[in-house]
Scaffold this active site. Sequence first.
Site, PDB file in Angstrom:
ATOM      1  N   GLY A 186      22.290   4.365  34.482  1.00 11.01           N
ATOM      2  CA  GLY A 186      23.214   5.159  34.850  1.00 11.01           C
ATOM      3  C   GLY A 186      24.441   4.925  34.061  1.00 11.01           C
ATOM      4  N   SER A 187      24.715   3.687  33.554  1.00 14.22           N
ATOM      5  CA  SER A 187      25.803   3.636  32.688  1.00 14.22           C
ATOM      6  C   SER A 187      25.960   4.535  31.479  1.00 14.22           C
ATOM      7  CB  SER A 187      25.888   2.143  32.276  1.00 14.22           C
ATOM      8  OG  SER A 187      26.022   1.213  33.352  1.00 14.22           O
ATOM      9  N   ASP A 192      25.029   6.114  43.103  1.00 12.69           N
ATOM     10  CA  ASP A 192      24.694   5.395  44.583  1.00 12.69           C
ATOM     11  C   ASP A 192      24.304   6.518  45.667  1.00 12.69           C
ATOM     12  OD1 ASP A 192      25.210   3.086  43.037  1.00 12.69           O
ATOM     13  OD2 ASP A 192      27.222   2.568  43.932  1.00 12.69           O
ATOM     14  N   SER A 248      21.642   6.901  38.718  1.00  9.13           N
ATOM     15  CA  SER A 248      21.257   5.548  38.134  1.00  9.13           C
ATOM     16  C   SER A 248      19.778   5.456  38.558  1.00  9.13           C
ATOM     17  CB  SER A 248      22.035   4.493  38.209  1.00  9.13           C
ATOM     18  OG  SER A 248      21.269   3.163  37.965  1.00  9.13           O
ATOM     19  N   HIS A 293      18.708   1.475  43.311  1.00  4.81           N
ATOM     20  CA  HIS A 293      19.097   2.855  43.551  1.00  4.81           C
ATOM     21  C   HIS A 293      18.236   3.685  44.562  1.00  4.81           C
ATOM     22  CE1 HIS A 293      22.931   2.219  41.316  1.00  4.81           C
ATOM     23  NE2 HIS A 293      22.294   1.521  40.555  1.00  4.81           N
ATOM     24  N   ASN A 311      21.995   6.994  20.879  1.00  6.66           N
ATOM     25  CA  ASN A 311      20.622   7.164  21.268  1.00  6.66           C
ATOM     26  C   ASN A 311      20.497   6.905  22.570  1.00  6.66           C
ATOM     27  OD1 ASN A 311      18.163   7.421  21.813  1.00  6.66           O
ATOM     28  ND2 ASN A 311      17.315   6.386  20.090  1.00  6.66           N
TER      29      ASN A 311
HETATM   30  C1  PLP Z   1      28.527   3.799  41.164  1.00 12.00           C
HETATM   31  C2  PLP Z   1      27.837   3.154  40.131  1.00 12.00           C
HETATM   32  N1  PLP Z   1      28.028   3.789  38.934  1.00 12.00           N
HETATM   33  C3  PLP Z   1      27.136   3.427  37.688  1.00 12.00           C
HETATM   34  C4  PLP Z   1      26.437   2.397  37.624  1.00 12.00           C
HETATM   35  C5  PLP Z   1      25.583   2.049  36.725  1.00 12.00           C
HETATM   36  O1  PLP Z   1      24.091   2.190  36.675  1.00 12.00           O
HETATM   37  P1  PLP Z   1      23.005   1.344  35.749  1.00 12.00           P
HETATM   38  O2  PLP Z   1      23.064  -0.078  36.508  1.00 12.00           O
HETATM   39  O3  PLP Z   1      21.729   2.050  35.714  1.00 12.00           O
HETATM   40  O4  PLP Z   1      23.604   1.134  34.351  1.00 12.00           O
HETATM   41  C6  PLP Z   1      26.102   1.662  39.002  1.00 12.00           C
HETATM   42  C7  PLP Z   1      25.313   0.655  39.108  1.00 12.00           C
HETATM   43  O5  PLP Z   1      24.793   0.114  40.045  1.00 12.00           O
HETATM   44  C8  PLP Z   1      26.806   2.112  40.201  1.00 12.00           C
HETATM   45  O6  PLP Z   1      26.669   1.453  41.398  1.00 12.00           O
END
Ligand code: PLP
Length: 450
Positions: free
Chosen positions: A84-85, A192, A213, A218, A286
Site C-alpha cells: 500500500g505504501s 483501510d 493495501s 487490511h 519497480n
Molecule cells: C492509511 C494507510 N495507508 C497506507 C498504508 C501502507 O500500507 P502497506 O503496509 O501495505 O505498505 C497503511 C498501512 O497500514 C495505512 O493504514
Amino acid sequence: MNSTRKAQIMAEVRRLHRENATDEFVPGVTPILSSGAVLDEDDRVALAESAIELRIAAGVAARKFESAFARTLGLRKAHLTNSGSSANLLALSALTSPQLDDLRLRPGDEVVTVAAGFPTTVNPIIQNGLTPVFVDVELGTYNTTAERIEAAIGPRTRAIMIAHALGNPYPAEEVAQLAEDRGLFVVEDNCDAVGSLHKGRLTGTFGDVSTVSFYPAHHITMGEGGCVLTANLALARIVESMRDWGRDCWCEPGEDNTCLKRFAYQLGDLPEGYDHKYIFSHVGYNLKSTDLQASLGLSQLRKLPEFGAARRRNWQRLRAGLADVPGLLLPEPTAGSDPSWFGFAITVRSDAPYTRRELVDFLESRRIGTRRLFGGNLTRHPAYRDREHRVAGQLTNSDIITDRTFWVGVYPGITAEMIDYVAQSIREFAARRRAAAPPRPSAPVPAPQL
Ligand SMILES: Cc1ncc(COP(=O)(O)O)c(C=O)c1O
C-alpha cells in the site's frame, strides 16, 4: 503439468488445512488480535496452486485480479503493487509526470494532508519534493473536514492526499467538490477502507486516483501487496509506466510488439527505431507484485462482502457493549457513511479516573491487542521535524490522539464471544477505577473536557 496429480495435491492441501483448524476461544489466553488475515482452505489452495505452477512473477492471476478489482470498485484501471505504501508513492508520483503538462505537480507545490495518520500517506509528498500541509482531525470520527482543508489552501496548494481513518470515510463528496472548485488533485488513500460507503458510494471512487493495501491487517490480503486505481486512462498509463521501471512500452512481461510498431518509434534523443521495450518516459520504480500474491488476492476478493459484514457486525456489537462506560469517547461514523471498519478507536477522556496507558496495559494483560492511531501527530516524530512542511491551524486533536487514543480490533477473525470479552474487560476496568476514584465535588460539575 499432470492435472490428476495436481488435483490430488490440492485435495491433500485442503485436508491439511482442515486438520490445522482450531477455533476454541479461551478468554484471557487466546490472543484477540487487533487485525490479521482470515485465510480459509480456498486461500491455501490458491497459493499452493500458483506455487506448484511456478507462477513466481506477475502473470495471468495479476491481470485477472487487476480487472476484477477495478470492476469491484467500478473504476477503469487497477494496477497491483508490492504494498500500500508503494501504491501511495506511485499514485502521487504519477501526478508529477511531465505528460500532465501544466497540470503536473512541481517541487515546492503543496499537498494538504492530515497530521494524525499513517506515515506513508505523507511520505510520498516529501519524497516527490512537495510540501505537506498538515490539518487537524475531529475526535470521534478521526477524520478531517472540508472546512479545515479549505482553510489550509494557499497559493501553491495543488492536491489533497488523505486516508479514510480506520475505515471511516472522510467527507469524500465534499472534499471532491472542494477539489473540483479549487482545481486540486485528490489522492484517496483507501488502504483501510475497502468496502466502506460514503453517501452510498464506495470509498476509493471519489479521488482522481486511489490506493489500497493488501497487508494482512487490511480488508483483504495478499500477504504484502497494494493497488492503485483510477477512472482516468491517461493517469493509469502513467501509473503503469512508473510502476514498471518508467518504461514507455505497455506490453506485459513476456509479450512483444502488441502496438505493432515496436521498432518504429523515435522518442527523446534516441535513434529512430530504438526498441520501444527499452524506451523510458519516466524516472520510474519497480513496484510490481507477483502471481502468488494475486492468486491469494483473487481468492480473498470473493469474500470481501462477508468480511465487510463481519467488520460492521463486530463494530456495532462493541459500540453497544461500551455505550455507557464512563471516561471514554467512543467512535462515530462520519455523517452519511457506512464504514467497513478497520478498527474501533477509543479516546480516554481527560477527566477519566484512569489513563490510556493503564487501560491499554490492562487489556494487553488479558491478551486483547491494542494499537495506536498510527503515528498520532506525525509532526512530532523525529522523521518530520526538520522536513519542510506547513501546519494549517492548530493540531490540538492530533495531540489528544497522540496522548489518549488507541484502537482494538473488529476484523472478521474476531467472534461475537471475543467482542463480548473485550467489552466486558473494558467495563470491568472502568468500574473498578471508578469505585477507587476519590469522590467528586457535589455541585455543579462542568462538562467533561476531552
Ligand atoms: C492509511 C494507510 N495507508 C497506507 C498504508 C501502507 O500500507 P502497506 O503496509 O501495505 O505498505 C497503511 C498501512 O497500514 C495505512 O493504514
